[in-house]
Design an enzyme around this catalytic site. Structure first.
Site, mmCIF file in Angstrom:
data_model
loop_
_atom_site.group_PDB
_atom_site.id
_atom_site.type_symbol
_atom_site.label_atom_id
_atom_site.label_comp_id
_atom_site.label_asym_id
_atom_site.label_seq_id
_atom_site.Cartn_x
_atom_site.Cartn_y
_atom_site.Cartn_z
ATOM 1 N N SER A 280 15.984 64.232 12.901
ATOM 2 C CA SER A 280 16.987 63.786 13.875
ATOM 3 C C SER A 280 16.240 63.055 14.983
ATOM 4 O O SER A 280 15.025 63.253 15.140
ATOM 5 C CB SER A 280 17.698 65.021 14.463
ATOM 6 O OG SER A 280 18.418 64.672 15.638
ATOM 7 N N TYR B 133 17.745 73.543 18.140
ATOM 8 C CA TYR B 133 17.843 72.345 17.281
ATOM 9 C C TYR B 133 16.668 71.406 17.552
ATOM 10 O O TYR B 133 16.017 70.912 16.630
ATOM 11 C CB TYR B 133 19.180 71.658 17.563
ATOM 12 C CG TYR B 133 19.544 70.553 16.607
ATOM 13 C CD1 TYR B 133 20.198 70.832 15.405
ATOM 14 C CD2 TYR B 133 19.271 69.226 16.901
ATOM 15 C CE1 TYR B 133 20.555 69.808 14.529
ATOM 16 C CE2 TYR B 133 19.621 68.195 16.040
ATOM 17 C CZ TYR B 133 20.268 68.494 14.854
ATOM 18 O OH TYR B 133 20.620 67.477 13.989
ATOM 19 N N LYS C 109 13.772 70.517 14.909
ATOM 20 C CA LYS C 109 13.611 69.142 14.413
ATOM 21 C C LYS C 109 12.235 68.577 14.780
ATOM 22 O O LYS C 109 11.658 67.812 13.997
ATOM 23 C CB LYS C 109 14.739 68.249 14.937
ATOM 24 C CG LYS C 109 16.128 68.638 14.405
ATOM 25 C CD LYS C 109 16.245 68.489 12.890
ATOM 26 C CE LYS C 109 17.671 68.691 12.397
ATOM 27 N NZ LYS C 109 17.778 68.597 10.929
HETATM 28 P P1 NAD Z 1 27.445 68.841 7.978
HETATM 29 O O1 NAD Z 1 27.859 70.012 8.786
HETATM 30 O O2 NAD Z 1 28.440 67.798 7.609
HETATM 31 O O3 NAD Z 1 26.701 69.311 6.647
HETATM 32 C C1 NAD Z 1 25.750 70.329 6.647
HETATM 33 C C2 NAD Z 1 25.503 70.762 5.228
HETATM 34 O O4 NAD Z 1 24.562 71.868 5.243
HETATM 35 C C3 NAD Z 1 26.756 71.294 4.527
HETATM 36 O O5 NAD Z 1 26.719 70.953 3.153
HETATM 37 C C4 NAD Z 1 26.632 72.815 4.707
HETATM 38 O O6 NAD Z 1 27.345 73.562 3.740
HETATM 39 C C5 NAD Z 1 25.133 72.965 4.548
HETATM 40 N N1 NAD Z 1 24.621 74.228 5.079
HETATM 41 C C6 NAD Z 1 24.787 74.742 6.317
HETATM 42 N N2 NAD Z 1 24.223 75.956 6.401
HETATM 43 C C7 NAD Z 1 23.687 76.214 5.174
HETATM 44 C C8 NAD Z 1 22.984 77.302 4.627
HETATM 45 N N3 NAD Z 1 22.713 78.412 5.337
HETATM 46 N N4 NAD Z 1 22.603 77.245 3.339
HETATM 47 C C9 NAD Z 1 22.904 76.146 2.576
HETATM 48 N N5 NAD Z 1 23.553 75.086 3.051
HETATM 49 C C10 NAD Z 1 23.954 75.120 4.335
HETATM 50 O O7 NAD Z 1 26.245 68.201 8.839
HETATM 51 P P2 NAD Z 1 25.544 66.752 8.812
HETATM 52 O O8 NAD Z 1 25.852 66.099 10.088
HETATM 53 O O9 NAD Z 1 25.800 66.040 7.543
HETATM 54 O O10 NAD Z 1 24.017 67.199 8.892
HETATM 55 C C11 NAD Z 1 23.104 67.076 7.825
HETATM 56 C C12 NAD Z 1 21.692 67.005 8.392
HETATM 57 O O11 NAD Z 1 21.555 65.838 9.213
HETATM 58 C C13 NAD Z 1 21.332 68.196 9.289
HETATM 59 O O12 NAD Z 1 19.991 68.578 9.062
HETATM 60 C C14 NAD Z 1 21.482 67.625 10.675
HETATM 61 O O13 NAD Z 1 20.685 68.298 11.610
HETATM 62 C C15 NAD Z 1 21.018 66.202 10.458
HETATM 63 N N6 NAD Z 1 21.471 65.264 11.458
HETATM 64 C C16 NAD Z 1 22.798 65.061 11.691
HETATM 65 C C17 NAD Z 1 23.175 64.148 12.665
HETATM 66 C C18 NAD Z 1 24.612 63.857 12.970
HETATM 67 O O14 NAD Z 1 24.866 63.176 13.970
HETATM 68 N N7 NAD Z 1 25.560 64.306 12.178
HETATM 69 C C19 NAD Z 1 22.210 63.453 13.401
HETATM 70 C C20 NAD Z 1 20.869 63.697 13.141
HETATM 71 C C21 NAD Z 1 20.511 64.597 12.173
#
Ligand code: NAD
Length: 259
Positions: A141, A154, A158
């Site tokens: 991130s 977080y 990260k």
């Molecule tokens: P999301 O909530 O849409 O998806 C998260 C996924 O992780 C889901 O499939 C959920 O079921 C799974 N998950 C959560 N806890 C779990 C566990 N204990 N065991 C197995 N699976 C689990 O979130 P997202 O926004 O798609 O995030 C995905 C990644 O991208 C994360 O690592 C997040 O930190 C990173 N990220 C997101 C953003 C953003 O703005 N959305 C920005 C930077 C980084």
């Protein structure tokens, strides 16, 4: 016909992970799915990502448990005899100032967002090293590079992911294995939607105003990064052009970290 390459994408039942799973499937991979969700929704994703009529594998391992992470990866190697690509994507968020941050939330975020990356990488490396080839992509991130208030766990996790990415890259630099991190800014997924809703409630404004404020605060382009764009970066890193790219952290953040 050669066997399809195998990839495991953690947290691929939603958001960025699902976009990555779709893009790797379109790039010719057999995808192993992981993450939580409704059984019907997961069954639909498995069918969508079928190869030769065989639905994509799914393992609902809870990544907060180290033994489950290890079993997830070992299951892929046992079933398919290889793991060509590992995308460590699963992640969660909780926001609160440090003095109000529940310790159990800290532990959970560190376990899922950082330790699971270590456990999965540790379990996947021997199989990759045996065939002198492999790609690991860690979805970090912008918060792996810079901080924001109320995101201590977080941001710590990260930053840790980026450090772990670099060590993985260096230890395997001559093994045909690359490891890189992707650092998105705001991506409109359920994880961020919850933060927009919380902001709307705290400010007493509507959801769209809260979303605009969120962007204005951090992302100079005033646009959300698309999950599909993060997935395209994964396809680049796992494809031939990514052969000699390792130990890097790529920002897709609409200028967030340029400030
Ligand atoms: P999301 O909530 O849409 O998806 C998260 C996924 O992780 C889901 O499939 C959920 O079921 C799974 N998950 C959560 N806890 C779990 C566990 N204990 N065991 C197995 N699976 C689990 O979130 P997202 O926004 O798609 O995030 C995905 C990644 O991208 C994360 O690592 C997040 O930190 C990173 N990220 C997101 C953003 C953003 O703005 N959305 C920005 C930077 C980084």
């Amino acid at each position: 016909m050669s066997e399809p390459r195998i990839c495991l994408v953690t947290g691929s039942t939603s958001g960025i992970g699902l976009a990555i799973a779709r893009a790797l499937h379109a790039d010719g991979y057999r995808v192993v799915l992981n993450g939580f969700g409704e059984p019907d929704a997961i069954a639909a994703i498995r069918s969508e990502l079928a190869v030769d009529g065989v639905p994509a594998d799914y393992d609902g391992a809870d990544l907060s448990r180290p033994a489950a992470v290890e079993a997830l990866v070992r299951g892929v190697v046992d079933r398919h005899g290889r793991i060509d690509v590992l995308v460590n994507n699963a992640g969660i968020q909780h926001t609160a100032r440090i003095e109000a941050f529940p310790p159990e939330k800290w532990d959970q975020i560190l376990a899922i967002n950082l330790s699971a990356v270590f456990h999965a990488t540790r379990a996947a490396l021997p199989a990759m090293q045996a065939c002198r080839s492999g790609r690991i992509v860690n979805i970090a991130s912008v918060h792996g590079l810079v901080a924001s208030v109320e995101k201590s766990a977080y941001v710590a996790a990260k930053h840790g992911v980026i450090g772990l990415t670099r060590v993985t890259a260096l230890e395997n630099a001559e093994s045909g294995i690359t490891c890189n991190a992707i650092c998105p800014g705001w991506v409109l997924t359920p994880l961020v939607e919850r933060q927009i809703e919380a902001r709307a409630q705290a400010r007493g404004c509507d959801r769209d105003t809260a979303a605009r404020e969120l962007l204005a605060e951090k992302e100079p382009t005033l646009r959300f990064t698309r999950a599909e764009d993060v997935a395209a970066m994964v396809v680049f890193l796992t494809g031939p052009a990514g052969d000699n790219v390792t130990g890097s952290a790529f920002t897709l953040d609409g200028g967030w970290t340029a400030r």
